[in-house]
Design an enzyme around this catalytic site. Sequence first.
Site, PDB file in Angstrom:
ATOM      1  N   SER A 134      72.608  15.471  -8.383  1.00 27.64           N
ATOM      2  CA  SER A 134      71.527  14.479  -8.300  1.00 27.64           C
ATOM      3  C   SER A 134      72.092  13.322  -7.490  1.00 27.64           C
ATOM      4  O   SER A 134      73.325  13.129  -7.460  1.00 27.64           O
ATOM      5  CB  SER A 134      71.186  13.971  -9.701  1.00 27.64           C
ATOM      6  OG  SER A 134      70.393  12.809  -9.637  1.00 27.64           O
ATOM      7  N   TYR A 147      72.926   9.303 -18.049  1.00 27.83           N
ATOM      8  CA  TYR A 147      72.556  10.361 -17.096  1.00 27.83           C
ATOM      9  C   TYR A 147      73.530  10.351 -15.915  1.00 27.83           C
ATOM     10  O   TYR A 147      74.046  11.402 -15.511  1.00 27.83           O
ATOM     11  CB  TYR A 147      71.112  10.145 -16.615  1.00 27.83           C
ATOM     12  CG  TYR A 147      70.579  11.250 -15.715  1.00 27.83           C
ATOM     13  CD1 TYR A 147      70.252  12.508 -16.240  1.00 27.83           C
ATOM     14  CD2 TYR A 147      70.397  11.042 -14.351  1.00 27.83           C
ATOM     15  CE1 TYR A 147      69.762  13.529 -15.413  1.00 27.83           C
ATOM     16  CE2 TYR A 147      69.908  12.053 -13.524  1.00 27.83           C
ATOM     17  CZ  TYR A 147      69.589  13.298 -14.067  1.00 27.83           C
ATOM     18  OH  TYR A 147      69.102  14.301 -13.245  1.00 27.83           O
TER      19      TYR A 147
HETATM   20  N1  NAP Z   1      63.381  16.268 -11.272  1.00 25.12           N
HETATM   21  C1  NAP Z   1      64.098  15.378 -10.592  1.00 25.12           C
HETATM   22  O1  NAP Z   1      63.578  14.343 -10.106  1.00 25.12           O
HETATM   23  C2  NAP Z   1      65.569  15.623 -10.361  1.00 25.12           C
HETATM   24  C3  NAP Z   1      66.247  14.836  -9.423  1.00 25.12           C
HETATM   25  C4  NAP Z   1      67.595  15.059  -9.179  1.00 25.12           C
HETATM   26  C5  NAP Z   1      68.259  16.056  -9.881  1.00 25.12           C
HETATM   27  N2  NAP Z   1      67.583  16.801 -10.811  1.00 25.12           N
HETATM   28  C6  NAP Z   1      68.341  17.832 -11.496  1.00 25.12           C
HETATM   29  O2  NAP Z   1      67.825  19.078 -11.068  1.00 25.12           O
HETATM   30  C7  NAP Z   1      67.971  20.054 -12.110  1.00 25.12           C
HETATM   31  C8  NAP Z   1      66.642  20.725 -12.384  1.00 25.12           C
HETATM   32  O3  NAP Z   1      65.763  19.724 -12.864  1.00 25.12           O
HETATM   33  P1  NAP Z   1      64.194  19.952 -12.994  1.00 25.12           P
HETATM   34  O4  NAP Z   1      63.560  18.647 -12.701  1.00 25.12           O
HETATM   35  O5  NAP Z   1      63.779  21.170 -12.271  1.00 25.12           O
HETATM   36  O6  NAP Z   1      64.076  20.202 -14.589  1.00 25.12           O
HETATM   37  P2  NAP Z   1      62.954  20.945 -15.462  1.00 25.12           P
HETATM   38  O7  NAP Z   1      61.718  21.171 -14.680  1.00 25.12           O
HETATM   39  O8  NAP Z   1      62.872  20.193 -16.736  1.00 25.12           O
HETATM   40  O9  NAP Z   1      63.634  22.378 -15.751  1.00 25.12           O
HETATM   41  C9  NAP Z   1      64.823  22.413 -16.454  1.00 25.12           C
HETATM   42  C10 NAP Z   1      65.205  23.866 -16.682  1.00 25.12           C
HETATM   43  O10 NAP Z   1      66.483  23.868 -17.338  1.00 25.12           O
HETATM   44  C11 NAP Z   1      66.396  24.655 -18.526  1.00 25.12           C
HETATM   45  N3  NAP Z   1      67.345  24.096 -19.496  1.00 25.12           N
HETATM   46  C12 NAP Z   1      67.389  22.844 -19.998  1.00 25.12           C
HETATM   47  N4  NAP Z   1      68.393  22.737 -20.882  1.00 25.12           N
HETATM   48  C13 NAP Z   1      69.007  23.948 -20.925  1.00 25.12           C
HETATM   49  C14 NAP Z   1      70.095  24.467 -21.660  1.00 25.12           C
HETATM   50  N5  NAP Z   1      70.750  23.726 -22.558  1.00 25.12           N
HETATM   51  N6  NAP Z   1      70.458  25.755 -21.439  1.00 25.12           N
HETATM   52  C15 NAP Z   1      69.792  26.533 -20.566  1.00 25.12           C
HETATM   53  N7  NAP Z   1      68.748  26.089 -19.840  1.00 25.12           N
HETATM   54  C16 NAP Z   1      68.356  24.819 -20.043  1.00 25.12           C
HETATM   55  C17 NAP Z   1      64.931  24.536 -18.953  1.00 25.12           C
HETATM   56  O11 NAP Z   1      64.508  25.617 -19.796  1.00 25.12           O
HETATM   57  P3  NAP Z   1      64.627  25.515 -21.408  1.00 25.12           P
HETATM   58  O12 NAP Z   1      64.188  24.146 -21.799  1.00 25.12           O
HETATM   59  O13 NAP Z   1      63.752  26.623 -21.907  1.00 25.12           O
HETATM   60  O14 NAP Z   1      66.063  25.758 -21.728  1.00 25.12           O
HETATM   61  C18 NAP Z   1      64.256  24.634 -17.583  1.00 25.12           C
HETATM   62  O15 NAP Z   1      64.187  25.972 -17.167  1.00 25.12           O
HETATM   63  C19 NAP Z   1      68.558  19.294 -13.298  1.00 25.12           C
HETATM   64  O16 NAP Z   1      69.953  19.459 -13.322  1.00 25.12           O
HETATM   65  C20 NAP Z   1      68.198  17.845 -13.009  1.00 25.12           C
HETATM   66  O17 NAP Z   1      69.096  16.956 -13.632  1.00 25.12           O
HETATM   67  C21 NAP Z   1      66.265  16.622 -11.062  1.00 25.12           C
END
Ligand code: NAP
Length: 233
Positions: A134, A147
């Site tokens: 991130s 975070y």
């Molecule tokens: N969205 C943003 O603006 C943003 C920006 C920069 C970086 N990121 C990073 O990008 C990545 C993806 O984020 P996203 O926004 O796509 O999140 P998201 O839509 O909330 O999806 C998160 C995924 O991770 C899984 N997950 C969460 N905790 C887990 C665990 N303990 N074990 C296994 N799976 C787990 C969830 O499924 P379950 O809950 O069923 O486990 C889900 O499939 C993350 O690392 C986030 O920090 C996001």
Amino acid sequence: MQLKNKSVVITGGSDGLGFSLAKSLLAKGAIVNIIARDKNKLDLVVKQLGSNAVGFSADVSNWQEIEQVSRKIESVDVLINNAGVWIEGSLLDCEIDKIDQAIDINLKGVIYTTKAFLPKLQKETESHVLNVVSTSGLKGRDGQSVYCASKFGVSGFTESLKVDLEKTNVKVTGFYPGGMHTHLFDKAGNPKSNQDWMSTDKVADIITFMLEQDISMVMDQVVLNKRMTTTSN
Ligand SMILES: NC(=O)c1ccc[n+]([C@@H]2O[C@H](COP(=O)([O-])OP(=O)(O)OC[C@H]3O[C@@H](n4cnc5c(N)ncnc54)[C@H](OP(=O)(O)O)[C@@H]3O)[C@@H](O)[C@H]2O)c1
């Protein structure tokens, strides 16, 4: 790397960026192994993605569960550490169990999953670990001390692992996106008006492009942000 018939593991592939990555990699002919906790959701997503997608219900922060999954997947060419959770607020307002969860999933989850799959990655002539970090893993931000701590940890892990494995067949890459339109924030109880943030499908296609590059090419520490124009806010 040619992605056709390659075995890819995506943590957090049942939602958000991980789900877009699964679609993008399947379109390239890869076999996609998705790890996420919620089995019902995982089953639905895998059905939707088709026969080259396989689901494994496990928590990345639980070493036993992740190690067990790693035994079930025969070979791995690409590991994408993407699963993560959001935590927001001043340190004094952050509850201890939420702090533990963020560090356990965002940081220890990446370390555990990489440790579990590394022996398989090392068996291939060419393999790749790509960590979705991130921009909060590069710069401190208001209300994000925990975070950012988890994501700076992943940056450090990625940079060091890259040096450890530099003379091997395993390439290690850090990918640093800014805000994307996902449900990451609502799930943590901090909803955002993020409809106009980056599209996960577009971000996933950029990661796929990075994975397609030859092992001899270094496309690393890619920072991706939405371009701010005078008409956007
Ligand atoms: N969205 C943003 O603006 C943003 C920006 C920069 C970086 N990121 C990073 O990008 C990545 C993806 O984020 P996203 O926004 O796509 O999140 P998201 O839509 O909330 O999806 C998160 C995924 O991770 C899984 N997950 C969460 N905790 C887990 C665990 N303990 N074990 C296994 N799976 C787990 C969830 O499924 P379950 O809950 O069923 O486990 C889900 O499939 C993350 O690392 C986030 O920090 C996001």
